[in-house]
Design a protein around this motif. Structure first.
Motif, PDB file in Angstrom:
ATOM      1  N   SER A  75      -4.643 -33.367  -9.536  1.00  0.00           N
ATOM      2  CA  SER A  75      -3.215 -33.455  -9.824  1.00  0.00           C
ATOM      3  C   SER A  75      -2.527 -34.594  -9.076  1.00  0.00           C
ATOM      4  N   THR A  76      -3.062 -34.987  -7.941  1.00  0.00           N
ATOM      5  CA  THR A  76      -2.373 -35.972  -7.097  1.00  0.00           C
ATOM      6  C   THR A  76      -2.058 -37.269  -7.834  1.00  0.00           C
ATOM      7  N   PRO A  77      -3.029 -37.969  -8.418  1.00  0.00           N
ATOM      8  CA  PRO A  77      -2.683 -39.211  -9.130  1.00  0.00           C
ATOM      9  C   PRO A  77      -1.873 -38.968 -10.398  1.00  0.00           C
ATOM     10  N   LEU A  78      -2.064 -37.805 -11.041  1.00  0.00           N
ATOM     11  CA  LEU A  78      -1.301 -37.501 -12.253  1.00  0.00           C
ATOM     12  C   LEU A  78       0.190 -37.381 -11.935  1.00  0.00           C
ATOM     13  N   VAL A  79       0.505 -36.683 -10.852  1.00  0.00           N
ATOM     14  CA  VAL A  79       1.901 -36.525 -10.447  1.00  0.00           C
ATOM     15  C   VAL A  79       2.476 -37.865  -9.994  1.00  0.00           C
ATOM     16  N   ASP A  98      -7.444 -24.725 -18.231  1.00  0.00           N
ATOM     17  CA  ASP A  98      -6.140 -25.312 -18.528  1.00  0.00           C
ATOM     18  C   ASP A  98      -5.048 -24.693 -17.652  1.00  0.00           C
ATOM     19  N   PHE A  99      -5.050 -23.374 -17.536  1.00  0.00           N
ATOM     20  CA  PHE A  99      -3.985 -22.701 -16.794  1.00  0.00           C
ATOM     21  C   PHE A  99      -4.041 -23.059 -15.308  1.00  0.00           C
ATOM     22  N   ARG A 100      -5.221 -23.131 -14.754  1.00  0.00           N
ATOM     23  CA  ARG A 100      -5.345 -23.440 -13.331  1.00  0.00           C
ATOM     24  C   ARG A 100      -4.858 -24.855 -13.028  1.00  0.00           C
ATOM     25  N   LEU A 101      -5.160 -25.796 -13.891  1.00  0.00           N
ATOM     26  CA  LEU A 101      -4.673 -27.161 -13.685  1.00  0.00           C
ATOM     27  C   LEU A 101      -3.156 -27.208 -13.844  1.00  0.00           C
ATOM     28  N   TRP A 102      -2.630 -26.453 -14.787  1.00  0.00           N
ATOM     29  CA  TRP A 102      -1.178 -26.396 -15.010  1.00  0.00           C
ATOM     30  C   TRP A 102      -0.453 -25.904 -13.760  1.00  0.00           C
ATOM     31  N   VAL A 103      -0.972 -24.853 -13.150  1.00  0.00           N
ATOM     32  CA  VAL A 103      -0.383 -24.339 -11.908  1.00  0.00           C
ATOM     33  C   VAL A 103      -0.498 -25.388 -10.800  1.00  0.00           C
ATOM     34  N   CYS A 104      -1.639 -26.027 -10.704  1.00  0.00           N
ATOM     35  CA  CYS A 104      -1.844 -27.040  -9.657  1.00  0.00           C
ATOM     36  C   CYS A 104      -0.866 -28.201  -9.803  1.00  0.00           C
ATOM     37  N   LEU A 105      -0.578 -28.597 -11.038  1.00  0.00           N
ATOM     38  CA  LEU A 105       0.380 -29.679 -11.263  1.00  0.00           C
ATOM     39  C   LEU A 105       1.759 -29.310 -10.706  1.00  0.00           C
ATOM     40  N   HIS A 106       2.169 -28.086 -10.914  1.00  0.00           N
ATOM     41  CA  HIS A 106       3.480 -27.644 -10.414  1.00  0.00           C
ATOM     42  C   HIS A 106       3.511 -27.686  -8.887  1.00  0.00           C
ATOM     43  N   GLU A 107       2.505 -27.111  -8.260  1.00  0.00           N
ATOM     44  CA  GLU A 107       2.514 -27.026  -6.801  1.00  0.00           C
ATOM     45  C   GLU A 107       2.271 -28.390  -6.165  1.00  0.00           C
ATOM     46  N   GLU A 108       1.444 -29.226  -6.772  1.00  0.00           N
ATOM     47  CA  GLU A 108       1.232 -30.569  -6.248  1.00  0.00           C
ATOM     48  C   GLU A 108       2.527 -31.387  -6.323  1.00  0.00           C
ATOM     49  N   VAL A 135       7.565 -32.100 -14.588  1.00  0.00           N
ATOM     50  CA  VAL A 135       6.308 -32.827 -14.356  1.00  0.00           C
ATOM     51  C   VAL A 135       5.131 -32.078 -14.972  1.00  0.00           C
ATOM     52  N   MET A 136       5.044 -30.772 -14.747  1.00  0.00           N
ATOM     53  CA  MET A 136       3.885 -30.024 -15.240  1.00  0.00           C
ATOM     54  C   MET A 136       3.831 -30.036 -16.762  1.00  0.00           C
ATOM     55  N   ASP A 137       5.004 -30.011 -17.404  1.00  0.00           N
ATOM     56  CA  ASP A 137       5.019 -30.050 -18.866  1.00  0.00           C
ATOM     57  C   ASP A 137       4.923 -31.471 -19.402  1.00  0.00           C
ATOM     58  N   VAL A 193      -3.641 -33.984 -20.376  1.00  0.00           N
ATOM     59  CA  VAL A 193      -4.843 -33.453 -19.716  1.00  0.00           C
ATOM     60  C   VAL A 193      -5.087 -31.973 -19.990  1.00  0.00           C
ATOM     61  N   ILE A 194      -4.093 -31.279 -20.561  1.00  0.00           N
ATOM     62  CA  ILE A 194      -4.212 -29.843 -20.801  1.00  0.00           C
ATOM     63  C   ILE A 194      -3.988 -29.583 -22.283  1.00  0.00           C
TER      64      ILE A 194
END
Length: 338
Positions: free
Chosen positions: A42-46, A156-166, A246-248, A254-255
Motif C-alpha cells: 500500500s505504501t507506494p500506492l498511497v 481484495d478485502f485485506r488490501l482494501w483495509v490496508c490502503l485505508h490504514e496506510e 484514497v482506498m476507493d 489493484v482490487i
C-alpha cells in the motif's frame, strides 16, 4: 497515580471481546502474511495517489488479535489521560492507597467494557502517539470475520483495509506536526474536564453499552470545550474522509472487486450492533459517522475543483485544517486557504 487500572481493563475487555472467528492455524498464518504484504504494498500506492511522501518502514506494522488491540489502546489512553491525573493530584492531593486501588479497579472495569466491545469491531488503526513514529495495527480476527460476513474476496478485502490504514500512516508521517496538534487538542479537552466528571463519564459510557441513554458528551458543555471538540471533529472528518477517498480511488487499479466491497461494507455499517450505532450512542452524536462521510465529500469536492496538489495545502499546518463548518462547506475552505 492512575485513574484506571489498565491491566484490569485489558482483562475485562478480553473477556467481552471473545477470541473471534474460528480459523485453522494455517488460515491464521496466511492472513498475517497477507496483511503484512498488503501494508507494504500500500505504501507506494498511497504515495502516488496522494502526492504525500512518507518514508517507508518508519512505523511498525503489527498484525494483532483483539487483546493486542486492547493493550495498545490502553497504553494510548493512559498517555492521553495523564494530564487529568496530574490535575487531580494538584487539586485534591493523592488518594489513600485503598481508595486508589478500589477506584481504579472500578473504572478499569468500565473502560474494559467499552474497549472490549470496540475491539471486536475495529479492523485497523494507526496509532500516531506511539514513540517514535507511531504504529500500524491490523486486527486480523475482525478482518477475517467481516470478509466472511460480506462474502468478500479475502485478498481484495485485506488490501482494501490496508490502503485505508496506510493512508492514515502517511497522513501523520508525512506531516509530523499533525500528531502533536491532535494530542494537544485532546489534552486541552481533558484539562477542562473535572476528574470527578470524567469518572462519571466512563460509567455513563458503560451504561450506554448496557442499554442506557446517557451520553459521554454530556461532559462537554462549556463554550471552550465545544470549540475544542469542533476542531477535533474537523480534523477527524478530514482524516477519515481522505482515507476513504484514497482506498476507493486506488482500489480499481489493484482490487478487482472494490466496488462490490464498498457496497456490501456500507450496507453492513447500517446493521444492528455495528460500530456506527455504537459510536452514535456512546458519543451522543448521531451525526458522528455522517461527519466522517462528509469528510470524503469535502475531499472529493476540493480535489475535483483544484486538483490533489492544491488540496494538499490542507497539510501545511494547524491553520490550514478545515473547521467543522468548512467540512460541510468546502468552498469556504478553498476561499480561505487557497
Amino acid at each position: 497515580m492512575n485513574l484506571v487500572d489498565w491491566d484490569f481493563a485489558v482483562t475485562v475487555g478480553s473477556r467481552v471481546a471473545g477470541p473471534g472467528p474460528d480459523v485453522t492455524p494455517e488460515e491464521a498464518a496466511a492472513a498475517v502474511v497477507e496483511l503484512r504484504e498488503g501494508a507494504e504494498r500500500s505504501t507506494p500506492l498511497v504515495r502516488d495517489f496522494t502526492g504525500l511522501h512518507a518514508e517507508a518502514g518508519t512505523a511498525p506494522v503489527l498484525v494483532v488479535d483483539r487483546t493486542g488491540w486492547l493493550r495498545a489502546n490502553a497504553d494510548g489512553f493512559s498517555k492521553i489521560l495523564s494530564p487529568v491525573v496530574d490535575r487531580l493530584i494538584e487539586k485534591k492531593g493523592p488518594p489513600s492507597a485503598f481508595a486508589e486501588a478500589v477506584g481504579t479497579r472500578v473504572t478499569g472495569a468500565e473502560v474494559g467494557l467499552m474497549l472490549g466491545f470496540l475491539s471486536s469491531k475495529v479492523l485497523g488503526q494507526f496509532d500516531p502517539f506511539h514513540d517514535p513514529y507511531g504504529r500500524l495495527l491490523l486486527v486480523a480476527p475482525n478482518i477475517v470475520h467481516v470478509e466472511r460476513e460480506i462474502g468478500a474476496d479475502p485478498t481484495d478485502f485485506r488490501l482494501w483495509v490496508c490502503l485505508h490504514e496506510e493512508t492514515h500512516r502517511v497522513q501523520f508521517t508525512a506531516n509530523p506536526w499533525l500528531g502533536s496538534h491532535l494530542l494537544a487538542q485532546m489534552h486541552a479537552v481533558a484539562d477542562t474536564i473535572e476528574p470527578s466528571a470524567l469518572l462519571d463519564g466512563l460509567r455513563r459510557g458503560a451504561e450506554v453499552l448496557r442499554g442506557g441513554n446517557a451520553s459521554v458528551l454530556d461532559l462537554v458543555s462549556t463554550p471552550e470545550q465545544k470549540e475544542i471538540l469542533d476542531r477535533v471533529t474537523g480534523v477527524m472528518s478530514l482524516l477519515e474522509g481522505h482515507a476513504d477517498v484514497v482506498m476507493d480511488g486506488v482500489g480499481p487499479t489493484v482490487i478487482p472487486s472494490v466496488a462490490e466491497i464498498r457496497t456490501k461494507f456500507n450496507q453492513r455499517r447500517k446493521g444492528a450492533g455495528s460500530l456506527d450505532k455504537l459510536l452514535r450512542r456512546l458519543l451522543g452524536l448521531d451525526a458522528k459517522m455522517a461527519q466522517y462521510r462528509d469528510g470524503a465529500v469535502f475531499v472529493r469536492h476540493v480535489v475535483d475543483k483544484v486538483g490533489m496538489e492544491e488540496f494538499n495545502a490542507v497539510w501545511s499546518g494547524p491553520e490550514t485544517l478545515p473547521s467543522k463548518a468548512e467540512i460541510s462547506d468546502p468552498d469556504a475552505w478553498v476561499a480561505r486557504v487557497l
